[in-house]
Design an enzyme around this catalytic site. Structure first.
Site, PDB file in Angstrom:
ATOM      1  N   CYS A 102      85.933 -15.256   2.814  1.00 13.51           N
ATOM      2  CA  CYS A 102      87.132 -15.915   3.335  1.00 13.51           C
ATOM      3  C   CYS A 102      88.069 -14.814   3.833  1.00 13.51           C
ATOM      4  CB  CYS A 102      87.747 -16.724   2.193  1.00 13.51           C
ATOM      5  SG  CYS A 102      89.280 -17.511   2.642  1.00 13.51           S
TER       6      CYS A 102
ATOM      7  N   CYS B 239     102.215 -16.209   7.334  1.00 13.11           N
ATOM      8  CA  CYS B 239     101.931 -17.354   8.202  1.00 13.11           C
ATOM      9  C   CYS B 239     103.240 -18.067   8.521  1.00 13.11           C
ATOM     10  CB  CYS B 239     100.977 -18.322   7.510  1.00 13.11           C
ATOM     11  SG  CYS B 239     100.494 -19.716   8.551  1.00 13.11           S
TER      12      CYS B 239
ATOM     13  N   SER C  46      89.305 -22.415  10.240  1.00 14.06           N
ATOM     14  CA  SER C  46      90.014 -23.512   9.590  1.00 14.06           C
ATOM     15  C   SER C  46      91.456 -23.560  10.099  1.00 14.06           C
ATOM     16  CB  SER C  46      90.013 -23.301   8.077  1.00 14.06           C
ATOM     17  OG  SER C  46      90.774 -24.311   7.456  1.00 14.06           O
TER      18      SER C  46
ATOM     19  N   ASN D 250      94.565 -25.469  -6.602  1.00 18.43           N
ATOM     20  CA  ASN D 250      94.835 -24.409  -7.586  1.00 18.43           C
ATOM     21  C   ASN D 250      96.344 -24.284  -7.736  1.00 18.43           C
ATOM     22  OD1 ASN D 250      92.447 -23.232  -8.498  1.00 18.43           O
ATOM     23  ND2 ASN D 250      92.314 -21.814  -6.765  1.00 18.43           N
TER      24      ASN D 250
HETATM   25  S1  SF4 Z   1      97.734 -23.392   4.567  1.00 16.26           S
HETATM   26 FE1  SF4 Z   1      97.109 -22.032   6.230  1.00 16.26          FE
HETATM   27  S2  SF4 Z   1      98.351 -22.731   7.985  1.00 16.26           S
HETATM   28 FE2  SF4 Z   1      99.337 -23.575   6.149  1.00 16.26          FE
HETATM   29  S3  SF4 Z   1     100.913 -22.041   5.607  1.00 16.26           S
HETATM   30 FE3  SF4 Z   1      99.030 -21.566   4.435  1.00 16.26          FE
HETATM   31  S4  SF4 Z   1      97.971 -20.020   5.661  1.00 16.26           S
HETATM   32 FE4  SF4 Z   1      99.472 -21.046   6.997  1.00 16.26          FE
END
Ligand code: SF4
Length: 351
Positions: A115, A122, A202, A301
């Site tokens: 992964c 983000c 993803s 989790n």
């Molecule tokens: S789940 Fe993925 S898209 Fe959503 S904040 Fe976390 S890293 Fe970013």
């Protein structure tokens, strides 16, 4: 990048892991070397897993010093490595500018899944995600993406890396250009020769990115982190839904499915008292009913300071049973690496 754009300039060094084979060849020819030298270099990097110029012993001393002058070869550094009781290993990697990302290696029988991250932090602010709490810092460069795979293959020694998923830190479709170039490099025969069916992007549902990916012609599997098929509930959990509503997302996914070979996978993280009720199951059935897809369900989790709870075993069992009535393939994945904070962003958040 077009072949004729690849020029040598010692002040703007190219990284060995950011180049298509033909780009490397162009530079090698410009350096006055024979064409076969670029094949030798690729062989050292991708087959012999050696990226140190000085250890590429089939190359002349002169060529090795030219490589040092015109190319970068730095990899992300392993700052911390945590091994879970279930065999999952989480890596905290330090980039050349001192920023941190995470990657997780997950063995399961014959399979080894990696992964990887696509961004530092983000911007998408999903409420259940530890990475979201870090905010967005920057996109990863091609070599920082390919470098994660390179490191993981080296770490695995004689075991084979079988699958790559872009499910670590970041929204890969927000860094589409670099992600797509990295994927093409991984798939090239001269590099790691990775099969398209073993690489999955993803997304949280970035519609323009899904459409660009479909139009790119690059073969790769797509997973969508769904987590609720109810518009208001998904907006609360994943703010991206306000910009890209569920109905429009579905249209983009149906178009993607028409243009590509692979079925779409939906990810559904089970969160106690939030998305596991009868109304949630009904909405999920309705939303996915006419899409040729797979559904992965997984227990959330728990992450310190986030407002959600993990369901207990009984709640999971009941939800899994209800969902199993759906006509398409449903997989209940076990949470991996809970004892090492394997949810993305949990480790990097400490630095
Ligand atoms: S789940 Fe993925 S898209 Fe959503 S904040 Fe976390 S890293 Fe970013």
């Amino acid at each position: 990048m077009e072949k004729n754009e690849t020029k040598i300039d010692p002040d703007v060094k190219k990284h060995l892991l950011e180049l298509f084979p033909e780009e490397l060849e162009t530079i090698i020819l410009q350096l006055g070397e024979k064409r076969f030298r670029s094949k030798q270099i690729l062989n050292w990097i991708y087959q012999n897993r050696e990226i140190d110029f000085e250890k590429m012993l089939t190359l002349s001393v002169d060529l090795r010093s030219k490589l040092a002058k015109y190319f970068e070869n730095q990899l992300p550094g392993i700052k911390e490595k945590k091994l879970s009781q279930d065999g999952t290993t989480k890596y905290l990697l330090e980039l050349s500018d001192g920023k941190f990302i995470e990657m997780v290696l997950i063995p399961a029988g014959e399979k080894n899944t990696l992964c990887i991250s696509s961004q530092v932090g983000c911007a998408r602010k999903c409420k259940f995600c530890a990475t979201a709490t870090l905010g967005f810092s920057r996109n990863l460069e091609v070599q920082e993406i390919v470098g994660q795979i390179w490191l993981a293959i080296k770490e695995l020694n004689d075991s084979k890396l079988t699958n790559i998923v872009f499910m670590g830190m970041g929204e890969p479709l927000d860094n589409l250009e670099s992600v797509l170039k990295a994927i093409q490099i991984l798939q090239r025969d001269e590099c790691f020769s990775f099969s398209p069916r073993r690489i999955t992007i993803s997304t949280c549902g970035v519609i323009p990115g899904i459409r660009k990916l479909a139009d790119s012609g690059i073969k790769v599997k797509l997973a969508v982190s769904l987590n609720s098929a109810i518009q208001e509930k998904r907006e609360e959990l994943m703010p991206v839904t306000k910009h890209y509503p569920l109905a429009e997302l579905k249209n983009a996914l149906l178009d993607f499915r028409k243009k590509t070979a692979f079925r779409i996978t939906f990810e559904y993280v089970m969160i106690k008292d939030f998305n596991m009720r009868r109304e949630d199951i009904k909405a999920l059935l309705f939303y996915l009913g006419d899409i040729s897809c797979k559904l992965n369900i997984i227990k959330w989790n728990e992450v310190v300071n986030l407002p959600y709870k993990s369901p207990n075993e009984k709640e999971v069992k009941e939800f899994v049973q209800a969902i199993s009535k759906l006509s398409f393939a449903v997989t209940h994945r076990k949470s991996r690496g809970a004892d090492i904070e394997a949810a993305c962003g949990q480790l990097a958040g400490k630095y």
